[in-house]
Design a protein around this motif. Structure first.
Motif, PDB file in Angstrom:
ATOM      1  N   GLU A   1      -7.526 113.844  59.861  1.00  9.89           N
ATOM      2  CA  GLU A   1      -8.520 113.363  60.522  1.00  9.89           C
ATOM      3  C   GLU A   1      -8.341 111.602  61.905  1.00  9.89           C
ATOM      4  OE1 GLU A   1      -8.105 114.713  57.501  1.00  9.89           O
ATOM      5  OE2 GLU A   1     -10.277 115.561  56.819  1.00  9.89           O
ATOM      6  N   GLU A   2      -7.264 110.544  60.937  1.00 11.00           N
ATOM      7  CA  GLU A   2      -6.672 110.017  61.477  1.00 11.00           C
ATOM      8  C   GLU A   2      -6.607 109.823  63.061  1.00 11.00           C
ATOM      9  OE1 GLU A   2      -6.106 105.601  61.862  1.00 11.00           O
ATOM     10  OE2 GLU A   2      -7.560 106.795  60.869  1.00 11.00           O
ATOM     11  N   LEU A   3      -5.986 111.314  63.241  1.00 10.51           N
ATOM     12  CA  LEU A   3      -5.001 111.217  64.346  1.00 10.51           C
ATOM     13  C   LEU A   3      -6.112 112.340  64.907  1.00 10.51           C
ATOM     14  CD1 LEU A   3      -2.288 111.715  66.335  1.00 10.51           C
ATOM     15  CD2 LEU A   3      -2.074 113.772  66.049  1.00 10.51           C
ATOM     16  N   TYR A   4      -7.124 112.777  64.650  1.00  8.44           N
ATOM     17  CA  TYR A   4      -8.356 113.168  65.736  1.00  8.44           C
ATOM     18  C   TYR A   4      -9.525 112.485  65.635  1.00  8.44           C
ATOM     19  CZ  TYR A   4     -12.521 116.601  66.193  1.00  8.44           C
ATOM     20  OH  TYR A   4     -13.102 116.764  67.132  1.00  8.44           O
TER      21      TYR A   4
ATOM     22  N   LEU B   1      -8.391 120.860  70.091  1.00 13.00           N
ATOM     23  CA  LEU B   1      -9.820 121.284  69.233  1.00 13.00           C
ATOM     24  C   LEU B   1     -11.165 120.641  69.101  1.00 13.00           C
ATOM     25  CD1 LEU B   1      -7.740 121.091  65.674  1.00 13.00           C
ATOM     26  CD2 LEU B   1      -8.972 123.296  67.136  1.00 13.00           C
ATOM     27  N   TYR B   2     -10.325 119.179  69.782  1.00 12.66           N
ATOM     28  CA  TYR B   2     -11.561 118.206  70.230  1.00 12.66           C
ATOM     29  C   TYR B   2     -11.707 117.890  71.412  1.00 12.66           C
ATOM     30  CZ  TYR B   2     -13.365 113.304  71.908  1.00 12.66           C
ATOM     31  OH  TYR B   2     -14.459 112.371  72.262  1.00 12.66           O
ATOM     32  N   SER B   3     -11.271 118.579  72.321  1.00 16.10           N
ATOM     33  CA  SER B   3     -11.731 119.648  73.964  1.00 16.10           C
ATOM     34  C   SER B   3     -13.694 120.792  73.879  1.00 16.10           C
ATOM     35  CB  SER B   3     -10.806 119.772  75.020  1.00 16.10           C
ATOM     36  OG  SER B   3     -10.558 121.155  74.363  1.00 16.10           O
ATOM     37  N   LYS B   4     -12.873 120.969  73.100  1.00 17.02           N
ATOM     38  CA  LYS B   4     -14.215 122.441  72.115  1.00 17.02           C
ATOM     39  C   LYS B   4     -14.605 122.082  71.634  1.00 17.02           C
ATOM     40  CE  LYS B   4     -13.872 126.995  73.105  1.00 17.02           C
ATOM     41  NZ  LYS B   4     -13.978 128.100  73.806  1.00 17.02           N
ATOM     42  N   LYS B   5     -14.860 120.577  70.952  1.00 18.48           N
ATOM     43  CA  LYS B   5     -15.973 120.214  69.709  1.00 18.48           C
ATOM     44  C   LYS B   5     -15.517 121.205  68.522  1.00 18.48           C
ATOM     45  CE  LYS B   5     -19.250 118.693  73.816  1.00 18.48           C
ATOM     46  NZ  LYS B   5     -18.373 117.718  74.437  1.00 18.48           N
ATOM     47  N   ILE B   6     -14.393 121.139  68.259  1.00 20.07           N
ATOM     48  CA  ILE B   6     -14.448 121.329  67.218  1.00 20.07           C
ATOM     49  C   ILE B   6     -14.074 120.893  65.694  1.00 20.07           C
ATOM     50  CG2 ILE B   6     -12.455 123.868  66.140  1.00 20.07           C
ATOM     51  CD1 ILE B   6     -13.001 124.994  68.299  1.00 20.07           C
ATOM     52  N   THR B   7     -14.586 120.617  64.680  1.00 19.01           N
ATOM     53  CA  THR B   7     -13.384 118.830  63.854  1.00 19.01           C
ATOM     54  C   THR B   7     -12.926 119.389  63.282  1.00 19.01           C
ATOM     55  OG1 THR B   7     -15.240 119.357  62.347  1.00 19.01           O
ATOM     56  CG2 THR B   7     -15.833 117.918  64.533  1.00 19.01           C
TER      57      THR B   7
ATOM     58  N   ILE C   1     -11.871 123.691  60.109  1.00 21.61           N
ATOM     59  CA  ILE C   1     -11.060 124.070  60.535  1.00 21.61           C
ATOM     60  C   ILE C   1     -10.717 124.458  58.971  1.00 21.61           C
ATOM     61  CG2 ILE C   1      -8.602 123.998  60.774  1.00 21.61           C
ATOM     62  CD1 ILE C   1     -10.316 124.675  63.003  1.00 21.61           C
ATOM     63  N   ARG C   2     -11.443 123.270  58.070  1.00 25.47           N
ATOM     64  CA  ARG C   2     -11.223 123.454  56.504  1.00 25.47           C
ATOM     65  C   ARG C   2     -11.631 124.063  56.594  1.00 25.47           C
ATOM     66  NH1 ARG C   2     -11.993 117.735  55.739  1.00 25.47           N
ATOM     67  NH2 ARG C   2     -10.684 117.366  55.808  1.00 25.47           N
ATOM     68  N   LYS C   3     -13.145 124.542  56.792  1.00 23.60           N
ATOM     69  CA  LYS C   3     -13.936 124.816  56.118  1.00 23.60           C
ATOM     70  C   LYS C   3     -14.225 126.806  56.422  1.00 23.60           C
ATOM     71  CE  LYS C   3     -19.041 122.852  57.279  1.00 23.60           C
ATOM     72  NZ  LYS C   3     -19.626 121.909  57.976  1.00 23.60           N
ATOM     73  N   GLU C   4     -13.514 126.918  57.366  1.00 25.48           N
ATOM     74  CA  GLU C   4     -12.477 128.095  57.678  1.00 25.48           C
ATOM     75  C   GLU C   4     -11.413 128.665  57.025  1.00 25.48           C
ATOM     76  OE1 GLU C   4     -12.526 132.183  59.155  1.00 25.48           O
ATOM     77  OE2 GLU C   4     -14.139 130.537  59.453  1.00 25.48           O
TER      78      GLU C   4
END
Length: 101
Positions: free
Chosen positions: A11-14, A79-85, A89-92
């Motif tokens: 999360e920090e790196l994101y 992930l960020y470029s595709k607006k995926i948080t 991923i955690r939910k999946e």
């Protein structure tokens, strides 16, 4: 980077990637990648994946750690470029916890 727990370094790196993208500074590798678009980002993830596997099979532990860090960074940019948080991923992954195959 500030000291962070084992569970939230992604999360920090994101967050850092997001901050760099939104920054007005032009000299940012992250900004350069994002401006390059999907093909450049995908190419970097592919390159880093190959480098990680190569070092895993034939390299030192140190090089494997370095390449793993490179891949994680580029993966998060993707992930960020595709607006995926990270939470997406955690939910999946949580959905898959009890799936028996």
């Amino acid at each position: 980077m500030k000291k962070i727990s084992n569970t939230d370094f992604l999360e920090e790196l994101y967050s850092i990637i997001k901050t760099r993208d939104q920054s007005k500074k032009k000299k940012s590798y992250t900004k350069l990648l994002l401006k390059g678009g999907k093909n450049i980002i995908a190419q970097k993830v592919s390159e880093e994946s190959i480098e990680l596997v190569t070092d895993y099979l034939n390299g030192s532990k140190k090089r494997t750690i370095e390449e793993a860090a490179d891949l994680i960074y580029h993966f998060l940019v993707l992930l960020y470029s595709k607006k995926i948080t990270i939470n997406d991923i955690r939910k999946e992954l949580n959905k898959r916890k009890n799936v028996q195959r």
